[in-house]
Each structure stands twice: as structure tokens, then as C-alpha cells.
Design a protein around this motif. Structure first.
Motif, short mmCIF file in Angstrom:
data_model
loop_
_atom_site.label_atom_id
_atom_site.label_comp_id
_atom_site.label_asym_id
_atom_site.label_seq_id
_atom_site.Cartn_x
_atom_site.Cartn_y
_atom_site.Cartn_z
N TYR A 25 0.87 -1.34 0.09
CA TYR A 25 0.16 -0.72 0.23
C TYR A 25 0.79 1.08 0.43
O TYR A 25 0.66 2.35 -0.27
CB TYR A 25 -0.84 0.06 1.06
CG TYR A 25 -1.92 1.11 1.27
CD1 TYR A 25 -3.00 1.92 0.49
CD2 TYR A 25 -1.39 2.56 2.21
CE1 TYR A 25 -3.76 2.86 1.09
CE2 TYR A 25 -1.67 3.11 2.09
CZ TYR A 25 -3.21 3.84 1.42
OH TYR A 25 -3.90 4.94 1.58
N THR A 26 1.82 1.23 0.79
CA THR A 26 2.83 1.98 0.94
C THR A 26 3.31 2.79 -0.57
O THR A 26 3.34 3.64 -1.13
CB THR A 26 3.90 1.87 1.97
OG1 THR A 26 3.60 2.14 3.52
CG2 THR A 26 4.68 3.33 1.96
N GLN A 28 2.59 2.49 -3.59
CA GLN A 28 1.25 2.43 -4.60
C GLN A 28 1.39 3.66 -3.98
O GLN A 28 1.28 4.83 -4.91
CB GLN A 28 0.03 1.86 -4.52
CG GLN A 28 -0.72 2.41 -5.54
CD GLN A 28 -0.12 2.14 -6.85
OE1 GLN A 28 0.69 0.60 -6.78
NE2 GLN A 28 -0.42 2.91 -7.75
N HIS A 29 1.03 4.24 -2.97
CA HIS A 29 1.20 5.19 -2.49
C HIS A 29 2.23 6.46 -2.98
O HIS A 29 2.56 7.61 -3.45
CB HIS A 29 0.32 5.78 -0.91
CG HIS A 29 0.41 6.94 -0.32
ND1 HIS A 29 -1.08 8.19 -0.49
CD2 HIS A 29 0.66 8.69 0.08
CE1 HIS A 29 -0.76 8.87 -0.07
NE2 HIS A 29 0.04 9.01 -0.36
N ASP A 32 2.11 6.99 -6.55
CA ASP A 32 0.98 7.88 -7.17
C ASP A 32 1.67 9.58 -6.89
O ASP A 32 1.39 10.36 -7.49
CB ASP A 32 -0.15 8.16 -6.57
CG ASP A 32 -1.07 6.62 -6.66
OD1 ASP A 32 -0.97 5.52 -7.73
OD2 ASP A 32 -1.59 5.60 -5.73
N THR A 33 2.00 9.90 -5.79
CA THR A 33 2.86 10.59 -5.33
C THR A 33 3.88 11.17 -5.98
O THR A 33 3.85 12.11 -6.29
CB THR A 33 3.37 10.39 -3.71
OG1 THR A 33 1.67 10.35 -2.88
CG2 THR A 33 3.69 12.21 -3.20
#
Length: 123
Positions: A25-26, A28-29, A32-33
Motif C-alpha cells: 500500500y505504501t 503504491q501511494h 502515485d505521489t
């Protein structure tokens, strides 16, 4: 965080599985950032997009203005055709109200001149 592997068996996730899920999750985040920051920092591309958008808006506005001017010129032409008949009653009115007649006459001449100038300018 105690989620389950499979909804039918309701087995709790191990700590390592929970950490892997959090890590994914981290990642992917973070991806995206980074992608959003890259887009925002690409100033030349953003400037081209903005200029293109402004050009399209200006083209549309110019077309609308041209159409409005053609319509105004047509209406002015129709109104000018009515002027001779209105002029017949003017001598009597002019004698009764000379200052008002002079002001109206000046406004008419000024308006006709402005419309003629605008019509020539937009040809």
C-alpha cells in the motif's frame, strides 16, 4: 491490524503478511505521489497546455464577437432606413426644444460614426 486472508475461512493474517500488505500500500501511494509531483513540476508541458487552452478560448470569443458585430451592423442599417421618416417631424420639435434637438442630433451622428468605424475595422 488483524484482517483475514480469506473471507470464507476467517483466518487471521500473520504479522509478516500484514507488513507486506502495508508495504505494498505504501509503495503504491508513493508511486502515485511521485507521478503527481512529476506532472506538477513539468512546467514547459503545463505552459503549453495553458497556452493551447487560452488560444482555444480566444478563438471562440473572437468568433462570437464577430457574429455580434454583424448582427449589430444589420440592426443599425435597419434603423438608419427609418431615419428619413422620423426626420419629417423634426423641424417642429426642434423649434420647441432646440437644446434637446442638438444633443440628440450629436448623439446620432456620434453613434453612426462609431458604427461605421467598427464596421470598417472588422472587415
Amino acid at each position: 491490524m488483524t484482517t483475514t486472508k480469506n473471507a470464507t475461512h476467517r483466518e487471521p493474517m500473520t504479522e509478516s503478511e500484514t507488513l507486506r500488505e502495508d508495504l505494498e500500500y505504501t509503495r503504491q501511494h508513493l508511486a502515485d505521489t511521485v507521478q503527481e509531483l512529476t506532472r506538477r513540476l513539468n512546467v514547459p508541458h503545463r505552459m503549453k497546455e495553458t497556452a493551447s487552452s487560452a488560444g482555444h478560448r480566444m478563438s471562440g470569443a473572437a468568433g462570437q464577437t464577430g457574429q455580434m458585430m454583424k448582427g449589430a451592423a444589420g440592426r443599425t442599417g435597419q434603423m438608419m432606413k427609418q431615419v428619413p421618416s422620423a426626420m419629417q417631424g423634426l423641424p417642429a420639435t426642434g423649434k420647441r426644444h432646440p437644446k434637446a434637438t442638438a444633443a440628440v442630433g450629436g448623439a446620432v451622428v456620434l453613434g453612426a460614426g462609431a458604427m461605421a468605424w467598427l464596421a470598417r475595422r472588422h472587415k
